[in-house]
Design an enzyme around this catalytic site. Structure first.
Site, PDB file in Angstrom:
ATOM      1  N   LYS A  74       3.711 -17.351   8.635  1.00 55.03           N
ATOM      2  CA  LYS A  74       2.994 -17.455   9.880  1.00 55.03           C
ATOM      3  C   LYS A  74       2.660 -16.045  10.371  1.00 55.03           C
ATOM      4  CE  LYS A  74       5.236 -18.046  13.889  1.00 55.03           C
ATOM      5  NZ  LYS A  74       5.962 -16.985  14.615  1.00 55.03           N
ATOM      6  N   ASP A  89       3.112 -18.064  19.250  1.00 49.53           N
ATOM      7  CA  ASP A  89       4.267 -17.571  18.492  1.00 49.53           C
ATOM      8  C   ASP A  89       5.294 -18.679  18.233  1.00 49.53           C
ATOM      9  OD1 ASP A  89       5.718 -15.454  17.271  1.00 49.53           O
ATOM     10  OD2 ASP A  89       7.005 -15.299  19.035  1.00 49.53           O
ATOM     11  N   LYS A  92      15.973 -24.690   8.801  1.00 49.56           N
ATOM     12  CA  LYS A  92      17.261 -24.689   9.503  1.00 49.56           C
ATOM     13  C   LYS A  92      17.980 -26.012   9.246  1.00 49.56           C
ATOM     14  CE  LYS A  92      15.713 -21.696  13.289  1.00 49.56           C
ATOM     15  NZ  LYS A  92      16.564 -20.518  13.387  1.00 49.56           N
ATOM     16  N   LYS A  97      10.921 -15.936  26.184  1.00 47.88           N
ATOM     17  CA  LYS A  97      11.722 -14.765  25.816  1.00 47.88           C
ATOM     18  C   LYS A  97      12.443 -14.292  27.076  1.00 47.88           C
ATOM     19  CE  LYS A  97       9.574 -13.363  21.664  1.00 47.88           C
ATOM     20  NZ  LYS A  97      10.502 -13.677  20.579  1.00 47.88           N
ATOM     21  N   GLU A 110      15.035 -17.930  24.150  1.00 47.24           N
ATOM     22  CA  GLU A 110      15.574 -16.705  23.527  1.00 47.24           C
ATOM     23  C   GLU A 110      16.009 -15.752  24.627  1.00 47.24           C
ATOM     24  OE1 GLU A 110      13.481 -15.299  19.810  1.00 47.24           O
ATOM     25  OE2 GLU A 110      11.825 -16.195  20.914  1.00 47.24           O
ATOM     26  N   ARG A 170       0.826  -1.216   0.000  1.00 45.81           N
ATOM     27  CA  ARG A 170       0.000   0.000   0.000  1.00 45.81           C
ATOM     28  C   ARG A 170       0.859   1.265   0.000  1.00 45.81           C
ATOM     29  NH1 ARG A 170      -4.088  -2.003   4.657  1.00 45.81           N
ATOM     30  NH2 ARG A 170      -2.073  -2.700   5.432  1.00 45.81           N
ATOM     31  N   ASP A 202       7.356 -22.485   7.795  1.00 39.36           N
ATOM     32  CA  ASP A 202       7.784 -22.478   9.193  1.00 39.36           C
ATOM     33  C   ASP A 202       9.298 -22.441   9.097  1.00 39.36           C
ATOM     34  OD1 ASP A 202       8.878 -23.383  11.686  1.00 39.36           O
ATOM     35  OD2 ASP A 202       6.846 -23.969  12.247  1.00 39.36           O
ATOM     36  N   HIS A 203       9.898 -21.311   9.435  1.00 39.30           N
ATOM     37  CA  HIS A 203      11.321 -21.159   9.086  1.00 39.30           C
ATOM     38  C   HIS A 203      12.203 -22.147   9.857  1.00 39.30           C
ATOM     39  CE1 HIS A 203      11.655 -18.573  12.648  1.00 39.30           C
ATOM     40  NE2 HIS A 203      12.959 -18.697  12.556  1.00 39.30           N
ATOM     41  N   HIS A 255       6.852 -23.788  15.598  1.00 37.80           N
ATOM     42  CA  HIS A 255       8.236 -24.273  15.613  1.00 37.80           C
ATOM     43  C   HIS A 255       8.401 -25.505  16.510  1.00 37.80           C
ATOM     44  CE1 HIS A 255       8.674 -20.588  13.576  1.00 37.80           C
ATOM     45  NE2 HIS A 255       8.938 -19.813  14.598  1.00 37.80           N
TER      46      HIS A 255
END
Ligand code: BG6
Length: 519
Positions: A178, A265, A212, A370, A246, A76, A207-208, A270
Site C-alpha cells: 500500500k 492511510d 494479523k 493518531k 494509535e 537506486r 494489507d498487513h 485496514h
C-alpha cells in the site's frame, strides 16, 4: 489458507492438555515453499529494513524457507552486494550462524527502475542463481518502492519477460504494497498498469492487517462456533464499532502523511478489511475465492456516502499539542515535514450503513486516529437491550447492554460483556466481562503479519491478499468523503494529543443516543 487441517491426533493432544500452548504448531506445520528467488525493489528503503528483512529472518529461523532460496535487492542507491548484506544483518538484529550464512548469499543490483539495463542485470543475476542456488526459475517480485514507481517496475519486468511463468510450471508473482492509489481513479490506473504486465492471479496486494492473527481470528470466532452466528445480525445487534487507535504521531513520515491523511492511510484499507471480515456472510470455504467473494459482496452493500451529507456522517480531526504517557508531544502542524497550515486529517470518525438483509438499520461506527490516548484496535458488537427490565431501574443503573468485544491489538483477545448480580441483599446489577486472552491460551511467539503474508506469497496462497475489486470498492466508499473534505470550507476539528479525539466525534454517536466504547 495455508497448512493442512489439524489431524485428529493434534486435536487430541490439545484436548488432553487443555490450555497447554502449542504455539509452534502453526509454524511447525507450515509447508516449505518451492525453491525461488525473492526480488525486493526498494531494497535500501525503510520498509525493507523495518518489515521485510526481519520477516525473512523469522522465516529462516522457523525453518519455513525452501532449500533453494535467494534474495536479490534492487534499488537506486549505489550499493554493492556487501552493503545490502550488512543492511540485512543489521535489520534482522540476529546474528545466528544460519542467518549469517543466508545473508552472505544476498545479491544486490543498483539501477534506475525506468532503465532497461537494470532489468538485464537482474535477469543475469537471477539466471546465475537458478544454476547455483536452486531457485528453479521461480520468482517473487516485491514492490517496496515509492508507489509512483509500481507501474514502472512492473513494465520493466514485463519488457524482460519476467512476468511470464517459465517452462516446467515455474512461477512469477508480484507483491504490491500500500498505498494502492490515492483515490478510485488512480487505483484504476495503477491496476491498468499492473494488469498490462501481470495477470490478476499473479498479483498479491498486501494489507498487513489481514496478516494479523487476531484479524484472522474473527473468521474462527464466527465460523468455527455455533453460538455466535445466530445472533450476528440486525435482530440481536444494535450497532457495531470499529476502532483503530494509535498513540504514535506521524513519526518521520510527515511528508508522506501530508498527502495521505487518516482516511487514505487507515480507513480505505485496514478498516475496510476488518469491517468486511466482521460483517460478511459465511463463505462456503475459507479459501481465496470464498473469503474474497464474501468481502467484496459486503463492501458493495456498504452505502456510498453522499457528498452533500458527509457533514452529518463523518468527522475529521487533527491533533494539537498534548501529553502522551506523561510526556509533552507537539501538535501535527509542528511535526517535521508538515505544513504549519496543514488541513490534513489525523483522525476520522464515520457512521456507515450496510444495506443488506442481515445489517439493515444497524449503524457501523468507525474511528481511527493518531496521538490518541492509547493504542487499541478493536471491534465491538453491541447487542440490543433486554425488551423488558424486570429489576428496578435504580438497581440496574450500572448495567450496560451485552456486547462482544474483539480486541485485535494489543492485549489480544475476546470479551463478552453481560449483566451479573452484585453480591448482597439488594438485587443490584452490574456489567461484567468473560474474557479470553490470546497470550494466555497460546503463550509464546505468534508470527508477525509480514512473516505470515510473505510465506503465503511463497506458497502461492492469495487468501489474505486484497483483490482488485475489493480495492476499487473501498475507494468508492471513501471517495465522496475525500471530495467533500477537499472543499475549502469543509470543517476540520481539533483534539489535544493524548485524548480520544474531537468532541464532534462524540456528538456523532450522542445524536443516536449511543457512545463510543472506552478501550
Ligand atoms: C500503516 C500506516 O499501514 O499501518 C501507519 O501507514 C500505521 O500510519 C500502521 O501506523 C499501523 O499498523 P499497526 O500494525 O501498528 O496497527
Amino acid at each position: 489458507m495455508s497448512g493442512p487441517p489439524a489431524t485428529a491426533d493434534q486435536l487430541g493432544a490439545e484436548h488432553r492438555h487443555p490450555g497447554v500452548a502449542h504455539h509452534r504448531h502453526e509454524l511447525d506445520r507450515v509447508s516449505r515453499p518451492p525453491g525461488h528467488a525473492l526480488v525486493v525493489f526498494g531494497a535500501s528503503g525503510d520498509l525493507t529494513a523495518r518489515k521485510l528483512l526481519p520477516a525473512i529472518a523469522a522465516l529462516e529461523e522457523h525453518g519455513a524457507l525452501p532449500e533453494g532460496f535467494a534474495v536479490v535487492g534492487v534499488a537506486r542507491t549505489e550499493w554493492k552486494d556487501d552493503d545490502f548484506r550488512q543492511a540485512a544483518a543489521r535489520a534482522a538484529g540476529d546474528h545466528s550462524p544460519s542467518w549469517q550464512k543466508l545473508v552472505s548469499t544476498f545479491r544486490y543490483v543498483a539501477g534506475e527502475y525506468g532503465h532497461p539495463d537494470t532489468f538485464s542485470e537482474l535477469e543475469t543475476v537471477l539466471g546465475e542463481l537458478d544454476r547455483t542456488a536452486g531457485t528453479g526459475g521461480n520468482r517473487v517480485y516485491y514492490l517496496a518502492t515509492v508507489p509512483d514507481l509500481f507501474g514502472v517496475v512492473a513494465q520493466g519486468l514485463a519488457d524482460h519477460g519476467a512476468n511470464v511463468p517459465g517452462p516446467g510450471g515455474s512461477f512469477s508473482r508480484l507483491v504490491v504494497e500500500k498505498p494502492y492509489g490515492h483515490d478510485l481513479q488512480s487505483a484504476k490506473e495503477l491496476d491498468q498498469a499492473l494488469h498490462a504486465a501481470f495477470d490478476e492471479s499473479q498479483i498479491y496486494r498486501i494489507d498487513h492487517y489481514m496478516g494479523k492473527e487476531t484479524v484472522q481470528n474473527v473468521l474462527a470466532l464466527r465460523f468455527a462456533n455455533a453460538i455466535f452466528e445466530p445472533v450476528w445480525n440486525r435482530r440481536y445487534v444494535d450497532s457495531v464499532q470499529i476502532t483503530v487507535a494509535e498513540d504514535l504521531g506521524v513519526e518521520h513520515r510527515g511528508g508522506f502523511y501530508e498527502k495521505a491523511g487518516a482516511l487514505r492511510d487507515i480507513v480505505q484499507n485496514h478498516v475496510m478489511q476488518v469491517l468486511a471480515l466482521t460483517l460478511m456472510e459465511p463463505p462456503s470455504a475459507v479459501d481465496a475465492q470464498g473469503i474474497r467473494d464474501e468481502k467484496v459482496k459486503l463492501l458493495r452493500a456498504v452505502m456510498l456516502p453522499e457528498v452533500d451529507a458527509v457533514a452529518s456522517m463523518a468527522v475529521r480531526g487533527q491533533y494539537t499539542a498534548g501529553t502522551i504517557g506523561g510526556q509533552p508531544v507537539p501538535g501535527y502542524r509542528q511535526e517535521e515535514g508538515v505544513d504549519p497550515q496543514s488541513d490534513t486529517e489525523t483522525y476520522v470518525a464515520l457512521k456507515l450503513a450496510v444495506d443488506n438483509w442481515r445489517w439493515a438499520g444497524v449503524p457501523v461506527y468507525v474511528r481511527t486516529g493518531k496521538r490518541l490516548e492509547k493504542r487499541a484496535t478493536e471491534v465491538t458488537l453491541q447487542f440490543h437491550r433486554v425488551p423488558h427490565l424486570a429489576f428496578g431501574a435504580n438497581l440496574a443503573r450500572d448495567l450496560r447492554p451485552n456486547s462482544l468485544l474483539m480486541r485485535i491489538q494489543p492485549d489480544e483477545g475476546i470479551s463478552l460483556i453481560f449483566g451479573a448480580k452484585v453480591p448482597g441483599e439488594e438485587f443490584r446489577l452490574r456489567s461484567v466481562g468473560m474474557d479470553f486472552s490470546y497470550t494466555e491460551a497460546f503463550p509464546g511467539v505468534t508470527a508477525d503479519a509480514y512473516e505470515r503474508l510473505l510465506h503465503d506469497v511463497m506458497i502461492g496462497d492469495p487468501t489474505l491478499f486484497v483483490r482488485t475489486d475489493e480495492v476499487e470498492r473501498a475507494w468508492q466508499i471513501v471517495d465522496p468523503l475525500l471530495e467533500a473534505w477537499a472543499e475549502e470550507d469543509s470543517p476540520l476539528s481539533h483534539y489535544a494529543a493524548g485524548t480520544w479525539g474531537p468532541h464532534e466525534a462524540d456528538l456523532l454517536l450522542a445524536r443516536d443516543l449511543r457512545q463510543w466504547r472506552d478501550p
